[in-house]
Design an enzyme around this catalytic site. Structure first.
Site, short mmCIF file in Angstrom:
data_model
loop_
_atom_site.label_atom_id
_atom_site.label_comp_id
_atom_site.label_asym_id
_atom_site.label_seq_id
_atom_site.Cartn_x
_atom_site.Cartn_y
_atom_site.Cartn_z
N SER A 147 0.87 -1.18 0.00
CA SER A 147 0.00 0.00 0.00
C SER A 147 0.90 1.22 0.00
CB SER A 147 -0.85 0.02 1.27
OG SER A 147 -1.46 1.28 1.42
N TYR A 160 -1.25 -0.94 10.40
CA TYR A 160 -1.52 -1.56 9.09
C TYR A 160 -0.44 -1.09 8.10
CZ TYR A 160 -3.64 -1.56 4.39
OH TYR A 160 -3.87 -1.68 3.04
P1 NAP Z 1 -11.78 -5.78 -0.50
O1 NAP Z 1 -12.43 -5.20 -1.71
O2 NAP Z 1 -12.46 -5.58 0.81
O3 NAP Z 1 -11.63 -7.34 -0.82
C1 NAP Z 1 -11.18 -8.17 0.12
C2 NAP Z 1 -11.13 -9.60 -0.47
O4 NAP Z 1 -10.37 -10.36 0.42
C3 NAP Z 1 -12.48 -10.27 -0.57
O5 NAP Z 1 -12.47 -11.09 -1.73
C4 NAP Z 1 -12.55 -11.11 0.70
O6 NAP Z 1 -13.45 -12.20 0.49
C5 NAP Z 1 -11.09 -11.52 0.84
N1 NAP Z 1 -10.56 -11.77 2.18
C6 NAP Z 1 -10.65 -11.02 3.28
N2 NAP Z 1 -9.97 -11.57 4.30
C7 NAP Z 1 -9.39 -12.69 3.82
C8 NAP Z 1 -8.56 -13.71 4.37
N3 NAP Z 1 -8.17 -13.67 5.64
N4 NAP Z 1 -8.15 -14.71 3.57
C9 NAP Z 1 -8.54 -14.77 2.28
N5 NAP Z 1 -9.34 -13.86 1.70
C10 NAP Z 1 -9.76 -12.84 2.46
O7 NAP Z 1 -10.26 -5.28 -0.31
P2 NAP Z 1 -9.28 -4.48 -1.29
O8 NAP Z 1 -9.45 -3.04 -1.03
O9 NAP Z 1 -9.42 -5.00 -2.66
O10 NAP Z 1 -7.86 -4.89 -0.70
C11 NAP Z 1 -7.00 -5.82 -1.35
C12 NAP Z 1 -5.57 -5.50 -1.02
O11 NAP Z 1 -5.24 -4.19 -1.47
C13 NAP Z 1 -5.20 -5.55 0.46
O12 NAP Z 1 -3.91 -6.11 0.58
C14 NAP Z 1 -5.17 -4.09 0.85
O13 NAP Z 1 -4.32 -3.87 1.96
C15 NAP Z 1 -4.59 -3.50 -0.41
N6 NAP Z 1 -4.83 -2.05 -0.55
C16 NAP Z 1 -6.09 -1.56 -0.74
C17 NAP Z 1 -6.25 -0.19 -0.90
C18 NAP Z 1 -7.61 0.42 -1.15
O14 NAP Z 1 -7.70 1.66 -1.16
N7 NAP Z 1 -8.64 -0.37 -1.36
C19 NAP Z 1 -5.15 0.67 -0.84
C20 NAP Z 1 -3.89 0.13 -0.63
C21 NAP Z 1 -3.73 -1.24 -0.50
P3 NAP Z 1 -14.11 -13.06 1.71
O15 NAP Z 1 -14.88 -12.10 2.53
O16 NAP Z 1 -14.96 -14.10 1.02
O17 NAP Z 1 -12.95 -13.67 2.44
#
Ligand code: NAP
Length: 255
Positions: A147, A160
């Site tokens: 991130s 985090y």
């Molecule tokens: P998201 O839309 O909330 O999606 C989360 C996904 O992870 C879902 O498919 C969920 O499905 C699954 N999940 C959650 N906990 C899990 C676990 N313990 N094991 C396996 N699967 C799990 O999240 P996102 O924003 O795409 O984030 C993805 C990545 O991007 C993360 O590493 C986050 O730190 C990073 N990131 C995001 C942002 C942002 O602005 N969104 C910014 C920087 C970095 P289930 O509920 O079925 O498990």
């Protein structure tokens, strides 16, 4: 980019993406699949896995869905085993799962929340790669999802952010350890409205404030993250390893 203009850099390749039933993980799996990869989708809930596989299949993407909570060792092993049983190999692993269990400051954080951050955001990535490593052949690629918060952990996401800083180091260390056969790189996303980052679109004022912090004056999309991860996993990046690509519309990161 229009889906019809996307190339086919992953024909014949097999890609595992963790936490890929929605959000950034799904965006990455979809991009790899549109470029010809057979993609292995996973997350904690069978229903989400089934729905995501369906969404990929209707686009003509070859997809396998496996339930995998990344901190469950049996389920991690099963994810790799099912992939190898079905496709015979692994070319790309994208470690995308992460949690942010609390918004407390670092010194106020519960020990259990510190443990969870380490376990899901860092340790699970290492253990998954340990299981995948025997199957990764010459020319394979690993992409970790960090991130932009890794560079300057914001107060509401401080620990985090630190767990994501650890992934920058892990990228360098594993790139050395897995060279020359496997490249290891990292994507550091900025603001991407997903379930995880719902606050970004909570109301128009918050959205505009965050858009205004970027040089490109917009939030990121899951497609932006898919494009960056696909580049790093592809042969277009065949001389790049140990690097982190910040995909954050010009948010402050590092020189
Ligand atoms: P998201 O839309 O909330 O999606 C989360 C996904 O992870 C879902 O498919 C969920 O499905 C699954 N999940 C959650 N906990 C899990 C676990 N313990 N094991 C396996 N699967 C799990 O999240 P996102 O924003 O795409 O984030 C993805 C990545 O991007 C993360 O590493 C986050 O730190 C990073 N990131 C995001 C942002 C942002 O602005 N969104 C910014 C920087 C970095 P289930 O509920 O079925 O498990």
């Amino acid at each position: 980019m229009e889906k019809t203009k996307i190339g086919k850099r992953f024909l014949g390749k097999v890609a595992i993406v963790t936490a890929s039933t929605q959000g950034i993980g799904f965006g990455i799996a979809e991009r790899l699949g549109l470029e010809g990869a057979s993609v292995v989708i996973s997350s904690r809930k069978q229903k989400n896995v089934d729905e995501a596989v369906e969404k990929l299949k209707i686009q003509g993407i070859e997809a396998l869905g496996v339930v995998c909570h990344v901190s469950n060792s049996e389920q991690r092993k099963n994810l790799i085993d099912r992939t190898v049983r079905k496709y015979g190999k692994v070319d790309v692993v994208v470690s995308n799962a992460a949690i942010n269990p609390s918004v407390e400051s670092i010194l106020q954080a519960q020990e259990s929340s510190l443990d969870k951050l380490w376990e899901v955001n860092v340790k699970a990535a290492i253990l998954l790669l340990k299981d995948a490593a025997p199957h990764l052949r010459k020319g394979s690629a690993v992409v970790l999802i960090s991130s932009v918060a890794a560079y300057q952990p914001p107060s509401a996401l401080a620990m985090y952010g630190v767990s994501k800083t650890a992934l920058l180091g892990l990228t360098k260390a594993l790139a050395a350890e897995m060279a020359p056969d496997t490249r290891v790189n990292c994507v550091a996303p900025g603001f991407v409205p997903t379930r995880f980052a719902q606050y970004l679109t909570k109301d128009e004022a918050v959205r505009e404030e965050n858009e205004g912090k970027t040089l490109l004056k917009r939030l990121g999309t899951t497609e932006d993250m898919g494009a960056a991860a696909a580049f790093l996993a592809s042969d277009d990046a065949s001389y790049i390893t140990g690097e982190t690509l910040v995909v954050a519309g010009g948010l402050p990161s590092r020189l």
